[in-house]
Design an enzyme around this catalytic site. Structure first.
Site, PDB file in Angstrom:
ATOM      1  N   GLY A   1      42.660  39.445  37.882  1.00 52.92           N
ATOM      2  CA  GLY A   1      42.150  38.070  37.871  1.00 52.92           C
ATOM      3  C   GLY A   1      43.372  37.190  38.042  1.00 52.92           C
ATOM      4  O   GLY A   1      44.414  37.433  37.411  1.00 52.92           O
TER       5      GLY A   1
ATOM      6  N   CYS B   1      32.221  39.911  41.774  1.00 54.39           N
ATOM      7  CA  CYS B   1      33.440  40.326  41.064  1.00 54.39           C
ATOM      8  C   CYS B   1      33.470  39.725  39.652  1.00 54.39           C
ATOM      9  O   CYS B   1      32.416  39.445  39.060  1.00 54.39           O
ATOM     10  CB  CYS B   1      34.694  39.980  41.863  1.00 54.39           C
ATOM     11  SG  CYS B   1      36.148  40.920  41.317  1.00 54.39           S
TER      12      CYS B   1
ATOM     13  N   ASP C   1      41.245  33.976  44.600  1.00 57.65           N
ATOM     14  CA  ASP C   1      42.614  34.448  44.358  1.00 57.65           C
ATOM     15  C   ASP C   1      43.616  33.515  45.018  1.00 57.65           C
ATOM     16  O   ASP C   1      44.734  33.347  44.529  1.00 57.65           O
ATOM     17  CB  ASP C   1      42.775  35.882  44.864  1.00 57.65           C
ATOM     18  CG  ASP C   1      41.891  36.819  44.045  1.00 57.65           C
ATOM     19  OD1 ASP C   1      40.670  36.866  44.315  1.00 57.65           O
ATOM     20  OD2 ASP C   1      42.407  37.440  43.102  1.00 57.65           O
TER      21      ASP C   1
ATOM     22  N   LYS D   1      37.646  38.236  46.335  1.00 60.78           N
ATOM     23  CA  LYS D   1      37.340  39.669  46.378  1.00 60.78           C
ATOM     24  C   LYS D   1      36.482  40.027  47.582  1.00 60.78           C
ATOM     25  O   LYS D   1      35.554  39.311  47.939  1.00 60.78           O
ATOM     26  CB  LYS D   1      36.645  40.064  45.068  1.00 60.78           C
ATOM     27  CG  LYS D   1      36.342  41.530  44.878  1.00 60.78           C
ATOM     28  CD  LYS D   1      37.525  42.473  45.075  1.00 60.78           C
ATOM     29  CE  LYS D   1      38.818  42.104  44.404  1.00 60.78           C
ATOM     30  NZ  LYS D   1      38.869  42.413  43.017  1.00 60.78           N
TER      31      LYS D   1
ATOM     32  N   LYS E   1      45.556  28.224  42.046  1.00 61.90           N
ATOM     33  CA  LYS E   1      45.147  29.129  43.125  1.00 61.90           C
ATOM     34  C   LYS E   1      45.415  28.517  44.509  1.00 61.90           C
ATOM     35  O   LYS E   1      45.135  29.146  45.519  1.00 61.90           O
ATOM     36  CB  LYS E   1      43.652  29.465  43.024  1.00 61.90           C
ATOM     37  CG  LYS E   1      43.115  29.733  41.627  1.00 61.90           C
ATOM     38  CD  LYS E   1      43.495  31.071  41.102  1.00 61.90           C
ATOM     39  CE  LYS E   1      42.982  31.316  39.691  1.00 61.90           C
ATOM     40  NZ  LYS E   1      41.553  31.484  39.565  1.00 61.90           N
TER      41      LYS E   1
HETATM   42  P1  RI2 Z   1      40.255  34.428  37.734  1.00 63.07           P
HETATM   43  C1  RI2 Z   1      39.878  38.629  41.071  1.00 63.07           C
HETATM   44  O1  RI2 Z   1      40.666  39.494  41.846  1.00 63.07           O
HETATM   45  C2  RI2 Z   1      38.582  38.231  41.751  1.00 63.07           C
HETATM   46  O2  RI2 Z   1      38.689  38.194  43.159  1.00 63.07           O
HETATM   47  C3  RI2 Z   1      38.363  36.866  41.136  1.00 63.07           C
HETATM   48  O3  RI2 Z   1      37.438  36.070  41.836  1.00 63.07           O
HETATM   49  C4  RI2 Z   1      39.774  36.309  41.162  1.00 63.07           C
HETATM   50  O4  RI2 Z   1      40.595  37.426  40.821  1.00 63.07           O
HETATM   51  C5  RI2 Z   1      40.049  35.141  40.252  1.00 63.07           C
HETATM   52  O5  RI2 Z   1      40.012  35.514  38.898  1.00 63.07           O
HETATM   53  P2  RI2 Z   1      41.272  40.847  41.200  1.00 63.07           P
HETATM   54  O6  RI2 Z   1      42.539  40.482  40.463  1.00 63.07           O
HETATM   55  O7  RI2 Z   1      41.637  33.924  37.884  1.00 63.07           O
HETATM   56  O8  RI2 Z   1      40.211  41.440  40.318  1.00 63.07           O
HETATM   57  O9  RI2 Z   1      39.234  33.356  37.928  1.00 63.07           O
HETATM   58  O10 RI2 Z   1      41.561  41.736  42.381  1.00 63.07           O
HETATM   59  O11 RI2 Z   1      40.039  35.211  36.462  1.00 63.07           O
END
Ligand code: RI2
Length: 318
Positions: free
Chosen positions: A24, A131, A200, A211, A236
């Site tokens: 995340g 996700c 992301d 994702k 982000k």
């Molecule tokens: P938060 C995750 O990627 C998902 O794609 C999710 O939407 C994004 O991070 C943002 O997450 P991964 O790290 O910062 O699981 O909102 O590959 O928690």
């Protein structure tokens, strides 16, 4: 000697980010900043120069873990740019203060974003998630705390099934959750009021990097007339995209898609496992940030305001 060895907190955090124990975009940023603080406190540094060089090396190690989530370089930049002071104790306290400040901003940002996102959700609404995003969850959580009844259709999100985390967290906050396989999403879009996803990275043209599967979901949602809401803190926003850079899409291990045995049994096909995809701005209705909601095409104005001072790479050796 220019630098001392890296603290295990740094190497361990890097490992956890790489293996997605920590995942995340916002949690990755917080973990990386915290690791820099530990690196600053623990070992014995000989000179202020060695202190800076070691912190830079720690930043490099953390930076190399995952390429797509821009929250990681944005966090490292925030801390490494603020190593002020002529003496090691001064530098140490500068790092500690900037990490504390960064984490406080991060936590407030998610709360503020949650309030903005909750305003888009009405009592009785159904959201479809993809996700697991702490920013997206914050919108639902705030709506629930405001007394709104929210229902969720949660996509499992292959290959790592991170939708399961979303299902658990939403259930714990009293949301009525239905889990579906990814390919069932279109069938349920008619009964959904909002598609709600995280990000992301957000590019300067308003494209959303999230994702894998997000772009297909968004195209289907647009076709069905379902609004698509992206919850993403300003952390982000990807500053390099203002100067024409593209966002690298992470390719992950083939074994996340299929086990070696299953693969051999079906004739050993090639496997591709991109972790993220790009949703063009025309498929996104609103980007919800702690600074308010934005149509994707106007996010560049906020980016210029926040990153107008440039995008150096303070983890790179001078
Ligand atoms: P938060 C995750 O990627 C998902 O794609 C999710 O939407 C994004 O991070 C943002 O997450 P991964 O790290 O910062 O699981 O909102 O590959 O928690």
């Amino acid at each position: 000697m220019t630098s001392v060895s890296l603290h295990t907190a740094v190497t361990q955090t890097a490992h956890e980010i790489e293996t997605m124990e920590t995942r995340g975009a916002a949690p990755i940023a917080k973990a990386a900043a915290t690791a820099l603080k530990t690196q600053a406190v623990e070992p014995d540094y000989e000179t202020p120069h060695s202190f800076r060089a070691t912190l830079r090396a720690a930043g490099r190690t953390l930076h190399e873990t995952r390429p797509t989530a821009v929250s990681l370089p944005n966090a490292l930049r925030y801390v490494l740019r603020r190593i002020d002071g002529e003496t090691i104790p001064e530098q140490r306290s500068a790092v500690a203060a900037s990490v504390d400040e960064f984490i406080m901003h991060l936590e407030h940002a998610q709360e503020d974003l949650g309030r903005v996102g909750a305003n888009r959700l009405k009592n009785g609404d159904t959201v479809m998630t993809h996700c697991h995003s702490t920013d997206a969850i914050a919108c639902v959580e705030t709506a629930v705390l405001q007394g709104k009844e929210i229902t969720a259709i949660v996509k499992e999100t292959r290959p790592r099934n991170q939708g399961h985390i979303t299902a658990r967290e939403l259930t714990e906050m009293g949301v009525d959750v239905t889990l579906i396989v990814d390919s069932a999403a279109r069938r349920y879009l008619n009964t959904v009021d909002h598609v709600l996803v995280g990000a992301d990275s957000i590019a300067a043209d308003g494209s959303v990097i999230n994702k894998i599967g997000t772009s297909g979901l968004a195209v289907n949602a647009r076709d069905r007339g379902t609004p698509i809401m992206v919850a993403a803190q300003t952390l982000k926003l990807h500053p390099e995209t203002m100067t024409g850079h593209t966002v690298e899409i992470e390719q992950r291990a083939e074994t996340e898609v299929i086990t070696e045995g299953e693969r051999a049994a079906i004739g050993d096909p090639q496997i591709e496992n991109p972790a993220f995809d790009v949703t063009p701005p025309r498929y996104v209705d609103a980007i919800v940030t702690e600074r308010g909601q934005f149509p994707p095409e106007s996010i560049v104005i906020l980016m210029r305001e926040l990153f107008g001072d440039g995008v150096d790479e303070p983890w790179v050796e001078p």
